[in-house]
Design a protein around this motif. Sequence first.
Motif, mmCIF file in Angstrom:
data_model
loop_
_atom_site.group_PDB
_atom_site.id
_atom_site.type_symbol
_atom_site.label_atom_id
_atom_site.label_comp_id
_atom_site.label_asym_id
_atom_site.label_seq_id
_atom_site.Cartn_x
_atom_site.Cartn_y
_atom_site.Cartn_z
ATOM 1 N N GLU A 63 0.829 -1.213 0.000
ATOM 2 C CA GLU A 63 0.000 0.000 0.000
ATOM 3 C C GLU A 63 0.857 1.254 0.000
ATOM 4 N N VAL A 64 1.926 1.241 0.792
ATOM 5 C CA VAL A 64 2.836 2.394 0.823
ATOM 6 C C VAL A 64 3.504 2.564 -0.539
ATOM 7 N N LEU A 65 3.912 1.449 -1.144
ATOM 8 C CA LEU A 65 4.553 1.507 -2.457
ATOM 9 C C LEU A 65 3.566 2.009 -3.514
ATOM 10 N N ARG A 66 2.339 1.529 -3.481
ATOM 11 C CA ARG A 66 1.332 2.003 -4.444
ATOM 12 C C ARG A 66 1.087 3.503 -4.285
ATOM 13 N N ASP A 67 1.002 3.983 -3.050
ATOM 14 C CA ASP A 67 0.825 5.425 -2.833
ATOM 15 C C ASP A 67 1.992 6.209 -3.428
ATOM 16 N N ALA A 68 3.212 5.697 -3.262
ATOM 17 C CA ALA A 68 4.384 6.373 -3.827
ATOM 18 C C ALA A 68 4.344 6.340 -5.354
ATOM 19 N N LEU A 69 3.892 5.228 -5.939
ATOM 20 C CA LEU A 69 3.775 5.146 -7.397
ATOM 21 C C LEU A 69 2.737 6.132 -7.928
ATOM 22 N N VAL A 70 1.623 6.255 -7.222
ATOM 23 C CA VAL A 70 0.589 7.206 -7.631
ATOM 24 C C VAL A 70 1.120 8.628 -7.541
ATOM 25 N N ASN A 71 1.857 8.932 -6.481
ATOM 26 C CA ASN A 71 2.430 10.275 -6.344
ATOM 27 C C ASN A 71 3.468 10.555 -7.421
ATOM 28 N N ALA A 72 4.219 9.534 -7.830
ATOM 29 C CA ALA A 72 5.280 9.737 -8.820
ATOM 30 C C ALA A 72 4.750 9.776 -10.250
ATOM 31 N N PHE A 73 3.768 8.926 -10.572
ATOM 32 C CA PHE A 73 3.346 8.779 -11.959
ATOM 33 C C PHE A 73 1.948 9.304 -12.247
ATOM 34 N N GLY A 74 1.198 9.679 -11.248
ATOM 35 C CA GLY A 74 -0.132 10.226 -11.489
ATOM 36 C C GLY A 74 -1.237 9.305 -11.007
#
Length: 194
Positions: free
Chosen positions: A104-115
């Motif tokens: 979940e933390v990784l997905r949040d970081a991916l959303v913040n980085a890529f949209g």
Amino acid sequence: MIPGALQGTESLPDASRPVPAEPIVPPRPNLGPEPWPDPAPGGEWAPVALALLIGLLAAGLGLGFRSRSRRRARRRAGGPGGDRGPSSRQSGSSPEDRRIRRAEVLRDALVNAFGPSWNAKTTEEIGADPALPARLGPEASARAVAILAEADRAKFAGPSAGPPADGGDEDDDDDRGLDGLLSSLAAPPADPGR
């Protein structure tokens, strides 16, 4: 037949001479539709009270959504709303729960980085997207996809059938790897012209 009896009446009409029709007159004059009843006393306040009630309900719902989103933001940041950081190992949490939290933390970081469109992508779609290896490199992107796949297995396959894992060293390695991924995703992209 009596010859004088027909003098006061008209003869019966024949087809060549129609009798003019007289309009039908109602027995009394038409007064029109009935008037509306008088409104109840205080009836003019009903729309105002209804509008006030709807406004208060909307304001209450807005505050509820706002506080709920604040709690979510605090959880994501690891604040008092709940620890969701990668190294927050709570007593009694299973290895599957820790894997899911890391993903979940990784997905949040991916959303913040890529949209925000990355929030809807599956693990397979994330692994196939060329933007991830371009940003993180092939080894780190493979590790990110592995973390997401482990969490998917933990979510959908249930608890592992093997012996209960201590998770000490393995979790620390996973947390360090995740911290490296998060810092890489938080850094601006290497190609600024993109």
